[in-house]
Enzyme design. Structure first.
Site, PDB file in Angstrom:
ATOM      1  N   HIS A 203      45.469  39.583  34.977  1.00 41.28           N
ATOM      2  CA  HIS A 203      46.237  40.793  34.703  1.00 41.28           C
ATOM      3  C   HIS A 203      45.780  41.936  35.595  1.00 41.28           C
ATOM      4  O   HIS A 203      46.595  42.731  36.077  1.00 41.28           O
ATOM      5  CB  HIS A 203      46.101  41.172  33.230  1.00 41.28           C
ATOM      6  CG  HIS A 203      47.131  42.153  32.777  1.00 41.28           C
ATOM      7  ND1 HIS A 203      46.846  43.478  32.515  1.00 41.28           N
ATOM      8  CD2 HIS A 203      48.471  42.005  32.547  1.00 41.28           C
ATOM      9  CE1 HIS A 203      47.955  44.089  32.138  1.00 41.28           C
ATOM     10  NE2 HIS A 203      48.953  43.239  32.141  1.00 41.28           N
ATOM     11  N   CYS A 204      44.471  42.006  35.840  1.00 43.00           N
ATOM     12  CA  CYS A 204      43.923  43.060  36.701  1.00 43.00           C
ATOM     13  C   CYS A 204      44.440  42.960  38.131  1.00 43.00           C
ATOM     14  O   CYS A 204      44.491  43.965  38.843  1.00 43.00           O
ATOM     15  CB  CYS A 204      42.392  42.983  36.722  1.00 43.00           C
ATOM     16  SG  CYS A 204      41.592  43.068  35.118  1.00 43.00           S
ATOM     17  N   LEU A 205      44.806  41.759  38.569  1.00 38.88           N
ATOM     18  CA  LEU A 205      45.189  41.521  39.957  1.00 38.88           C
ATOM     19  C   LEU A 205      46.693  41.671  40.207  1.00 38.88           C
ATOM     20  O   LEU A 205      47.133  41.567  41.356  1.00 38.88           O
ATOM     21  CB  LEU A 205      44.767  40.107  40.379  1.00 38.88           C
ATOM     22  CG  LEU A 205      43.261  39.856  40.498  1.00 38.88           C
ATOM     23  CD1 LEU A 205      42.981  38.360  40.621  1.00 38.88           C
ATOM     24  CD2 LEU A 205      42.667  40.607  41.681  1.00 38.88           C
TER      25      LEU A 205
END
Length: 357
Positions: free
Chosen positions: A342-344
């Site tokens: 999700h962070c990427l």
């Protein structure tokens, strides 16, 4: 390049013009990502990180286009060699790091059948000045130029991973992140409520206290607690009372059980295990989590760590996303950088780019 309009804080807000940020499960036009390029930032694991990262990109590209930012000739050459023939478009852009969830824009939409899409350009300062950020702070402006999309330029620091949108007007965040004095000093819970109402259409902002141990984002919500539907929340739990995560996750669980939807109804709360094994990295304990999944067009991609709880997490999540393929993809090397899928990623909602006309 198509003309587009820049909005400032003196102009009408997205809410005043009928825009709001949709939930992640709404249809996507594409996913924006940034190719890993700095071996030092990945603590010497860049080769393994790229292997896993390419696996993530290929998984997403099966379902929707990936807009991939590459910062230099070597990165572009490597990415093209690995991703040739896949549904990926490449953009040469100066980058500091790869965490597009936080450095990228947040998109807002309006309309029903014929949706119009604009974006909000928040400031990014690498989670309170922890790393270099000047190039990454320019990413939303680049995206707006490529898409010919009207956008609001805001002076506040805000990271996408710190905010979870449900649709229907509800959103979740953490005090440990939003209320740090290295982001927006003096901005209170009430201030955030008004800001996110104006800029993203949030009607009810729900607060948890904190996140995982040694999370350099100061406890982003997307590492612990996520919406699976407007009235369904999946949240990380740690059963071991000796683990420092136990008390924080237990407190969050109690708070979630007391929360209500904008319509006054209780949420369905689903408990999601954290990985069973403690992982250590170059700077101490790593924050692996299954809650950092990414929802796209017909799929949910879930990080896997070679852990006994990998399959359990997939079994918990699959019933929550009917009609979507829930896919486990390795993230053991990627988590060395402090985040996961999700962070990427940053979703671009489906619809016509609104130019401010």
């Amino acid at each position: 390049m198509p003309s587009m309009k820049h909005f400032t804080p003196a102009d009408p807000t997205p809410r005043e013009l009928g825009f709001a940020m949709p939930p992640e499960w709404a249809p996507h036009e594409a996913t924006w990502m940034g190719y890993p390029a700095d071996d030092e930032l990945w603590f010497g694991h860049l080769a393994g990180v790229r292997d896993e990262y390419v696996g993530l990109v290929k998984t997403i590209a099966r379902f929707e286009r990936v807009e991939l930012l590459v910062r230099d000739e070597e990165s572009e050459r490597d990415a093209r060699a690995r991703l040739s023939g896949h549904n990926v478009r490449f953009h040469r852009v100066p980058l500091d790091d790869s965490w597009l969830r936080d450095s990228g824009p947040l998109f807002v939409v309006r309309g029903d059948k014929e949706k119009e899409v604009a974006l909000v350009n928040w400031r990014f300062n690498a989670w309170g000045g922890k790393f270099e950020w000047e190039n990454d702070d320019r990413i939303p402006e680049y995206v707006a130029e490529v898409l010919g999309m009207a956008h609001w330029d805001r002076p506040e620091v805000l990271e996408g991973g710190g905010l979870e949108i449900a649709g229907g007007g509800a959103a979740l965040t953490t005090r440990s992140c939003f209320l740090t004095d290295t982001r927006n000093p003096g901005l209170t819970e009430e201030g955030y409520t008004f800001l996110l109402s104006d800029m993203l259409g949030v009607k009810k902002l729900l607060w948890l206290d904190g996140g995982l141990e040694n999370d350099h984002t100061d406890g982003h919500i997307d590492t612990i607690t996520r919406f699976a539907a407007e009235d369904v929340i999946v949240t990380s739990v740690e059963p071991d009372p000796a683990d420092p995560n136990h008390a924080v996750m237990s407190r969050n669980l109690d708070m979630l059980r007391e929360m209500r939807t904008p319509d006054g109804q209780p949420y369905q709360i689903v408990e999601l295990p954290l990985p069973a094994n403690r992982l250590e990295g170059a700077e101490g304990r790593l924050p692996p989590t299954y809650a950092n999944f990414y929802i796209g067009n017909g799929f949910v991609v879930v990080p896997q760590y070679g852990d006994p709880n990998d399959k359990k997490a997939l079994d918990v999540l699959r019933p929550l996303f009917p009609g979507r393929e829930v896919i486990g993809v390795p993230s053991r090397k990627i988590i060395e950088g402090g985040g996961s899928f999700h962070c990427l990623t940053q979703q671009q909602p489906a619809g016509r780019a609104w130019r401010g006309e």
